[in-house]
Design a protein around this motif. Structure first.
Motif, PDB file in Angstrom:
ATOM      1  N   LYS A   1       0.834  -1.206   0.000  1.00 35.37           N
ATOM      2  CA  LYS A   1       0.000   0.000   0.000  1.00 35.37           C
ATOM      3  C   LYS A   1       0.868   1.255   0.000  1.00 35.37           C
ATOM      4  N   TYR A   2       1.982   1.182   0.706  1.00 41.98           N
ATOM      5  CA  TYR A   2       2.905   2.317   0.750  1.00 41.98           C
ATOM      6  C   TYR A   2       3.458   2.601  -0.648  1.00 41.98           C
ATOM      7  N   ILE A   3       3.822   1.532  -1.359  1.00 44.00           N
ATOM      8  CA  ILE A   3       4.325   1.690  -2.728  1.00 44.00           C
ATOM      9  C   ILE A   3       3.254   2.321  -3.617  1.00 44.00           C
ATOM     10  N   LYS A   4       2.042   1.806  -3.518  1.00 43.80           N
ATOM     11  CA  LYS A   4       0.945   2.308  -4.352  1.00 43.80           C
ATOM     12  C   LYS A   4       0.671   3.783  -4.074  1.00 43.80           C
ATOM     13  N   ASN A   5       0.550   4.129  -2.796  1.00 44.42           N
ATOM     14  CA  ASN A   5       0.253   5.522  -2.443  1.00 44.42           C
ATOM     15  C   ASN A   5       1.387   6.459  -2.850  1.00 44.42           C
ATOM     16  N   SER A   6       2.621   6.011  -2.644  1.00 39.22           N
ATOM     17  CA  SER A   6       3.774   6.843  -3.010  1.00 39.22           C
ATOM     18  C   SER A   6       3.832   7.057  -4.515  1.00 39.22           C
ATOM     19  N   ALA A   7       3.582   5.990  -5.266  1.00 35.60           N
ATOM     20  CA  ALA A   7       3.618   6.091  -6.727  1.00 35.60           C
ATOM     21  C   ALA A   7       2.525   7.031  -7.229  1.00 35.60           C
ATOM     22  N   TYR A   8       1.328   6.916  -6.669  1.00 36.92           N
ATOM     23  CA  TYR A   8       0.218   7.771  -7.100  1.00 36.92           C
ATOM     24  C   TYR A   8       0.519   9.244  -6.829  1.00 36.92           C
ATOM     25  N   LYS A   9       1.079   9.519  -5.653  1.00 30.97           N
ATOM     26  CA  LYS A   9       1.403  10.908  -5.317  1.00 30.97           C
ATOM     27  C   LYS A   9       2.446  11.477  -6.271  1.00 30.97           C
ATOM     28  N   GLU A  10       3.486  10.699  -6.534  1.00 32.27           N
ATOM     29  CA  GLU A  10       4.548  11.159  -7.434  1.00 32.27           C
ATOM     30  C   GLU A  10       4.007  11.383  -8.844  1.00 32.27           C
TER      31      GLU A  10
ATOM     32  N   GLU B   1       9.094 -10.384   0.912  1.00 29.39           N
ATOM     33  CA  GLU B   1       9.192  -9.888  -0.453  1.00 29.39           C
ATOM     34  C   GLU B   1      10.641  -9.571  -0.819  1.00 29.39           C
ATOM     35  N   SER B   2      11.020  -9.918  -2.048  1.00 26.55           N
ATOM     36  CA  SER B   2      12.349  -9.592  -2.551  1.00 26.55           C
ATOM     37  C   SER B   2      12.323  -8.213  -3.200  1.00 26.55           C
ATOM     38  N   GLU B   3      13.494  -7.720  -3.565  1.00 23.85           N
ATOM     39  CA  GLU B   3      13.560  -6.423  -4.248  1.00 23.85           C
ATOM     40  C   GLU B   3      12.851  -6.487  -5.595  1.00 23.85           C
ATOM     41  N   GLU B   4      12.939  -7.638  -6.253  1.00 24.20           N
ATOM     42  CA  GLU B   4      12.247  -7.803  -7.533  1.00 24.20           C
ATOM     43  C   GLU B   4      10.734  -7.733  -7.345  1.00 24.20           C
ATOM     44  N   ASP B   5      10.246  -8.292  -6.228  1.00 23.60           N
ATOM     45  CA  ASP B   5       8.812  -8.208  -5.941  1.00 23.60           C
ATOM     46  C   ASP B   5       8.384  -6.754  -5.773  1.00 23.60           C
ATOM     47  N   LEU B   6       9.191  -5.981  -5.048  1.00 25.51           N
ATOM     48  CA  LEU B   6       8.867  -4.570  -4.827  1.00 25.51           C
ATOM     49  C   LEU B   6       8.833  -3.808  -6.153  1.00 25.51           C
ATOM     50  N   LYS B   7       9.792  -4.089  -7.022  1.00 20.48           N
ATOM     51  CA  LYS B   7       9.812  -3.434  -8.334  1.00 20.48           C
ATOM     52  C   LYS B   7       8.575  -3.815  -9.145  1.00 20.48           C
TER      53      LYS B   7
ATOM     54  N   ARG C   1      13.596   6.475  -6.227  1.00 17.32           N
ATOM     55  CA  ARG C   1      13.280   7.196  -4.997  1.00 17.32           C
ATOM     56  C   ARG C   1      12.236   6.442  -4.167  1.00 17.32           C
ATOM     57  N   ILE C   2      11.202   5.957  -4.837  1.00 18.11           N
ATOM     58  CA  ILE C   2      10.144   5.222  -4.128  1.00 18.11           C
ATOM     59  C   ILE C   2      10.678   3.913  -3.562  1.00 18.11           C
ATOM     60  N   LEU C   3      11.491   3.212  -4.333  1.00 22.00           N
ATOM     61  CA  LEU C   3      12.038   1.939  -3.855  1.00 22.00           C
ATOM     62  C   LEU C   3      12.934   2.140  -2.640  1.00 22.00           C
ATOM     63  N   ASN C   4      13.738   3.187  -2.656  1.00 23.29           N
ATOM     64  CA  ASN C   4      14.604   3.468  -1.501  1.00 23.29           C
ATOM     65  C   ASN C   4      13.776   3.804  -0.263  1.00 23.29           C
ATOM     66  N   MET C   5      12.730   4.621  -0.450  1.00 23.58           N
ATOM     67  CA  MET C   5      11.856   4.961   0.676  1.00 23.58           C
ATOM     68  C   MET C   5      11.117   3.721   1.176  1.00 23.58           C
ATOM     69  N   THR C   6      10.714   2.861   0.233  1.00 20.27           N
ATOM     70  CA  THR C   6       9.976   1.647   0.598  1.00 20.27           C
ATOM     71  C   THR C   6      10.847   0.693   1.400  1.00 20.27           C
ATOM     72  N   LYS C   7      12.085   0.529   0.970  1.00 19.39           N
ATOM     73  CA  LYS C   7      13.004  -0.352   1.700  1.00 19.39           C
ATOM     74  C   LYS C   7      13.191   0.127   3.133  1.00 19.39           C
ATOM     75  N   LYS C   8      13.359   1.430   3.284  1.00 16.72           N
ATOM     76  CA  LYS C   8      13.537   1.996   4.620  1.00 16.72           C
ATOM     77  C   LYS C   8      12.276   1.806   5.457  1.00 16.72           C
ATOM     78  N   TYR C   9      11.124   2.052   4.836  1.00 19.51           N
ATOM     79  CA  TYR C   9       9.843   1.885   5.531  1.00 19.51           C
ATOM     80  C   TYR C   9       9.640   0.427   5.937  1.00 19.51           C
ATOM     81  N   SER C  10       9.958  -0.496   5.025  1.00 20.65           N
ATOM     82  CA  SER C  10       9.795  -1.923   5.298  1.00 20.65           C
ATOM     83  C   SER C  10      10.697  -2.376   6.442  1.00 20.65           C
ATOM     84  N   GLU C  11      11.937  -1.914   6.430  1.00 18.96           N
ATOM     85  CA  GLU C  11      12.871  -2.286   7.500  1.00 18.96           C
ATOM     86  C   GLU C  11      12.386  -1.796   8.856  1.00 18.96           C
ATOM     87  N   GLU C  12      11.905  -0.553   8.905  1.00 15.91           N
ATOM     88  CA  GLU C  12      11.402   0.006  10.163  1.00 15.91           C
ATOM     89  C   GLU C  12      10.171  -0.755  10.646  1.00 15.91           C
TER      90      GLU C  12
END
Length: 456
Positions: A381-390, A431-437, A409-420
């Motif tokens: 959902k974070y990826i979707k919302n971030s992409a829509y805003k951008e 999920e792998s990085e390929e899944d996120l992409k 930019r979105i992938l870097n923010m997503t990785k940080k968000y996911s880790e937190e």
């Protein structure tokens, strides 16, 4: 690494472990089945072969519980969790069950009898422990749902809550039925399943309603587990495949019919023209019911294991799902063991004594799996919302270079968000990085389609 190695030791996919799990499933199924037909198999269960079978089943149950608890403790030692603070309580529960079991065995082997209070005590401790674990895990999942509003944690929380209610009512049911037995059970004591109550009294009214509630809550938690399994498998339907998905979803519904709708009278009417003894028909009917229940648990376990086998990039979560898959099969079978017949030897006690260990195996596995899945849904959902805003900001000015920059930019923010997110809940991503992409590309594609439709 030590944590991963211990998980490998416990739940790797080797033939030895798989054979051991299958063997133990067969062992607890035999006990649950024999415990349900003790009134028509008295001659066998009281024979040397029957007593030998009981001792083997009981010994296997106690050894299995010991192995599971010790290995879970070794896992919790490496990975602190909400279960870690209750290690002493779990150990006390184990010791009490083993002491009560030892007393039962000594009475049975030395005096050829045992006391009903001993059966009741084992039931209360075993089911009571499972009740406490159930309400604790369901509370944690509901609390987590309140904070994150995720359907996975809510549905699984409901499943475990109704399992808690069923276990609580089972304590009341077994205690009530055992209270009607002789205080001392020996080889001359009649083996009777005293469910019926013909008198018009408040006691009979109470007894009948306890039985009904126990049956209804069994149906409810069965249904919620089916829904939970559906959600889990549907979340990974692309990886699992539609054929396996619909197979694992449809078969439990068919088995539900045999367990809760198919009646003894209907089964008997199918064979009344043949010269079968009614006892044989009864034994067959009980086998169909218990086998259907066991198969449902097995199918749910296969669902968890199917998802686990897909998660090669998340080995710890994969192993947690495998823990849950083994646990739910054992839980479904052991929860259907009964000691209402109060036979000598008391078949059903091996299943009941093992119940809290099967529950713990399932709860530890499912708790971390669900949190990981739920967190990954939030990441989506974070990826979707971030992409829509951008994309809304970029509008029609977007070009290839800008899109690539936006994706990075979105992938870097997503990785940080996911880790937190996962660090906060002590979970790991599935999920792998390929899944996120892939999710990001999908979100961009959906946005463009919607935008195109709106401009036409």
């Amino acid at each position: 690494m030590a944590f991963a190695n211990k998980l490998d030791y416990l739940y790797n996919n080797s033939n030895i472990v798989l054979i051991s799990i299958i063997s133990f499933i067969v062992i607890v199924f035999i006990d649950a089945y024999v415990s349900s037909i003790t009134d028509v198999t008295v001659d066998f269960i009281q024979s040397p072969s029957g007593i030998g079978l009981f001792l083997f089943l009981f010994g296997s149950s106690l050894v299995g519980g010991f192995i599971i608890l010790n290995n879970i403790f070794s896992i919790l030692k490496e990975k602190k969790s909400i279960f870690s603070r209750y290690k002493n309580w779990l150990r006390i529960m184990q010791v009490v069950i083993y002491i009560l079991s030892a007393v039962l065995l000594v009475d049975m082997l030395v005096s050829s009898k045992y006391f009903t209070i001993n059966l009741t005590s084992i039931v209360i401790v075993s089911y009571g422990s499972t009740v406490l674990m159930s309400i604790f895990v369901s509370y944690k999942l509901f609390k987590w749902f309140g904070e994150n509003r995720n359907k996975f944690s809510f549905i699984f929380g409901l499943s475990i809550f109704f399992l808690f209610v069923n276990n609580l009512v089972s304590i009341l049911l077994f205690s009530t039925l055992l209270s009607e037995k002789s205080w001392e059970i020996d080889i001359t004591t009649p083996v009777v399943f005293n469910f019926e109550c013909d008198a018009s009294s408040w006691y009979c009214f109470f007894k009948e309603n306890v039985i009904n509630i126990q049956s209804y809550t069994l149906m409810i938690y069965f249904a919620f587990f089916w829904l939970s399994n559906y959600l889990l498998l549907h979340y990974h339907i692309k990886k699992i495949g539609k054929i396996r998905f619909y197979t694992l979803i449809t078969l439990p519904l068919i088995l539900f019919y045999f367990v809760f709708i198919y009646h003894y009278d209907e089964l008997y009417s199918l064979t009344e023209t043949q010269n079968f003894d009614e006892t044989l028909i009864f034994i067959l009917q009980i086998f169909i019911v218990l086998f259907s229940i066991a198969l449902c648990g097995l199918l749910y376990g296969m669902g968890f294991k199917s998802v686990a086998n897909l998660l090669s990039l998340s080995p710890n979560i994969s192993r947690y799902l495998k823990m849950a898959s083994y646990g739910i099969v054992l839980l479904f079978i052991t929860a259907n063991g009964t000691i209402v017949g109060a036979a000598l030897p008391p078949f059903g006690i091996p299943s009941i004594a093992f119940l809290p260990f099967a529950s713990l195996l399932f709860y530890v596995g499912i708790y971390y799996s669900i949190i990981a899945i739920s967190n990954d849904i939030k990441v989506k959902k974070y990826i979707k919302n971030s992409a829509y805003k951008e994309l809304e900001i970029m509008g029609n000015l977007a070009h290839s270079q800008m899109m690539d920059s936006m994706k990075d930019r979105i992938l870097n923010m997503t990785k940080k968000y996911s880790e937190e997110l996962h660090q906060k809940d002590n979970s790991e991503t599935m999920e792998s990085e390929e899944d996120l992409k892939s999710y990001l590309d999908e979100a961009i594609s959906i946005f463009k389609k919607k935008d195109k439709q709106e401009t036409q």
